[in-house]
Design an enzyme around this catalytic site. Sequence first.
Site, PDB file in Angstrom:
ATOM      1  N   TRP A 134      -4.951   0.947  -4.699  1.00 43.57           N
ATOM      2  CA  TRP A 134      -5.862   2.090  -4.503  1.00 43.57           C
ATOM      3  C   TRP A 134      -6.582   1.978  -3.163  1.00 43.57           C
ATOM      4  O   TRP A 134      -6.776   2.980  -2.481  1.00 43.57           O
ATOM      5  CB  TRP A 134      -6.844   2.208  -5.668  1.00 43.57           C
ATOM      6  N   ASP A 135      -6.944   0.772  -2.784  1.00 41.90           N
ATOM      7  CA  ASP A 135      -7.509   0.585  -1.437  1.00 41.90           C
ATOM      8  C   ASP A 135      -6.509   1.017  -0.367  1.00 41.90           C
ATOM      9  O   ASP A 135      -6.868   1.690   0.602  1.00 41.90           O
ATOM     10  CB  ASP A 135      -7.849  -0.897  -1.199  1.00 41.90           C
ATOM     11  N   VAL A 136      -5.263   0.594  -0.557  1.00 45.92           N
ATOM     12  CA  VAL A 136      -4.227   0.929   0.430  1.00 45.92           C
ATOM     13  C   VAL A 136      -4.058   2.449   0.517  1.00 45.92           C
ATOM     14  O   VAL A 136      -4.075   3.033   1.602  1.00 45.92           O
ATOM     15  CB  VAL A 136      -2.893   0.242   0.059  1.00 45.92           C
TER      16      VAL A 136
END
Lengths: 376, 376
Positions: B136-138
Amino acid sequence: MTLAQLGAEVIRVDPIGGAADYQRWPLADAGDSIYWAGLNKGKRSMAADMRSPEGQRLVQRLIVDSGILITNVAGRHWHSYEELSAQRPDLIHLEVVGRADGSTGVDYTVNAATGFPLVTGPPGHRGPINHVLPAWDVSCGLYAVLAILAALRRRDTTGQGSRIRLPLDDVALATAANLGFLTEVMVNGTQRPRLGNAIYGQYGQNFTSSDGASFMVVALTNRHFRDLAELTGTAKAVAAVAEALDADFSDEGQRYEHRDVLTGLFAPWFRSRTAEEITAALAASSVLWDRYLSFAEVAHDPRVTANPLFTSVEQPRIGAYLAPGLPMSVDGVHAPAQAAPALGDDTAAVLAERFGMSAQEIAALVGSGTVATGQR
Amino acid sequence: MTLAQLGAEVIRVDPIGGAADYQRWPLADAGDSIYWAGLNKGKRSMAADMRSPEGQRLVQRLIVDSGILITNVAGRHWHSYEELSAQRPDLIHLEVVGRADGSTGVDYTVNAATGFPLVTGPPGHRGPINHVLPAWDVSCGLYAVLAILAALRRRDTTGQGSRIRLPLDDVALATAANLGFLTEVMVNGTQRPRLGNAIYGQYGQNFTSSDGASFMVVALTNRHFRDLAELTGTAKAVAAVAEALDADFSDEGQRYEHRDVLTGLFAPWFRSRTAEEITAALAASSVLWDRYLSFAEVAHDPRVTANPLFTSVEQPRIGAYLAPGLPMSVDGVHAPAQAAPALGDDTAAVLAERFGMSAQEIAALVGSGTVATGQR
């Protein structure tokens, strides 16, 4: 799809009868693909016989007219950059390929060769654990969009086109390297072990309540960590352990190193409380946390049902449901989700609008099997 | 970082002493963060005391001068859209937040509430299995970049700025919904079970060789599937099973439904062959496959060591290693990777270039503790 959500006219061209994903699971009761509906929202659909020279010429003409091509079918001369840029020099041509060397690959095979499946799951587990989220497909799609937007900006400014090549495998390798997974091998000669649900380099762990619910708890900062100890009534014990181990728990790396003893201190508090009690206590603290939910629970969660990201879509043949737009709002607004087309729904409209074809001309193309139209 | 890789000047502003990720694991022997080096390639670094009014005014001035802000610190009036757009109406202001309701969340807590961890891993497993890749960060980072690029194009065309809000949780929810995980609950009232390493809706499975290597094998098309049966010498058995079960294995959904019996037919061929023999046979077929590799194996694989995506970077205090650029090549070229700055490396240069400050003025700001400079 993301480009369509950003406001572009996106025409997806498929073979007559559809590509493999047109019938991909999950299916609705009547057999229509929920998968297709989810990933083609807001696109237009055209179906053409791309094995015939007539079909190829027609699609070439459409690409040259549009000025941008995104394809994951490599190695076909008729839609190669060379062939098309001869007709339109400022073409933006983006090819998604499996691997940089031109060989094939899909998310699940690429993922096997990234390193992640061998460190996912419980420490004692043997063998690989695949991700369920096709994270490389998702990232690759987003890279494709940003590559197109960057190329558009370049074309706007300089008039130049771009030939872009995006290997799915390189998306995975770049990500693994950016995040340090490959670099620590190169620099330190070490690689990360299987950690279960712990977070590498920080304190984060899952806990279970007395009634069997699971919680993910993360203490990223000192404040989070102090609050977690406070909350679980273990502040004194944590301090004693720090002293006994000569550890400094204000350092996130040391919290990670001593994670097992810390988890041992915190777990009894969770085990002896209900999910409701835990939720109330965590919500009143600074600690980062969430309860593990099933897809069924997520789908009915207010984060979905009362979130302007989701709007009701009437998807022909499937029904009405809540579908997302882009995850970001712009000037406070989320553009509402749009339905996906059925195969060939826009064939006739595209030919009429783009090339000024008459109904008779289009009927002739349908008659010769060069294109197929849908129901719209 | 992606914006810097696309050619933008990206100035990361940190508190003096650095944010939590400046010392984040993995660390090199001398204590420098490989994590920081990996995620700040090609950025410039400025350090300022953002709790002081002087520091806030200086950073405000930098934002107004630059015209674009990306921040994951929400709720500070001094760098709010209202405050800054009053000084620069065409500002592009992007705020990454945890959740749409303004509450906090990081990848690992957001992920718990998506549904994925409860369907990851072996069918018999109880409890959640977290991903190791912070997917999700990516994705959120990539959405941020494309949002900025889209907003820039809008500003180029209309002169308008944009106020963009991007909740990490909404990235996860939109993705889960786009891929059908939430939609099938809404439409069919069903959710996906834990499938181990099988791929939902298609035939894909991992196999083990006689010498203990694991392979991921995917048959996406009929040709792949026929070749897999041919390769493993099971074509006749597969046909017999199809007849006995009244199944049509030319349908990917039916290959999925009957995956266990198919895996049972294919597995003995893998079990009785070495990794080398399996590799040779799969490589000569159309079947999609890859061998599971560890991070150590990936880091030394020709896909990394002989791939123009990776170039050697001399990272101060860490050393030389292969680092990736953007995963896409443009006009056949990958821009080479660049080193990351140390904290405050560019403070002086930014103040001089942007505001024409003299060495004396900068020294005064350092002296008053308003900014800190690094070693560059």
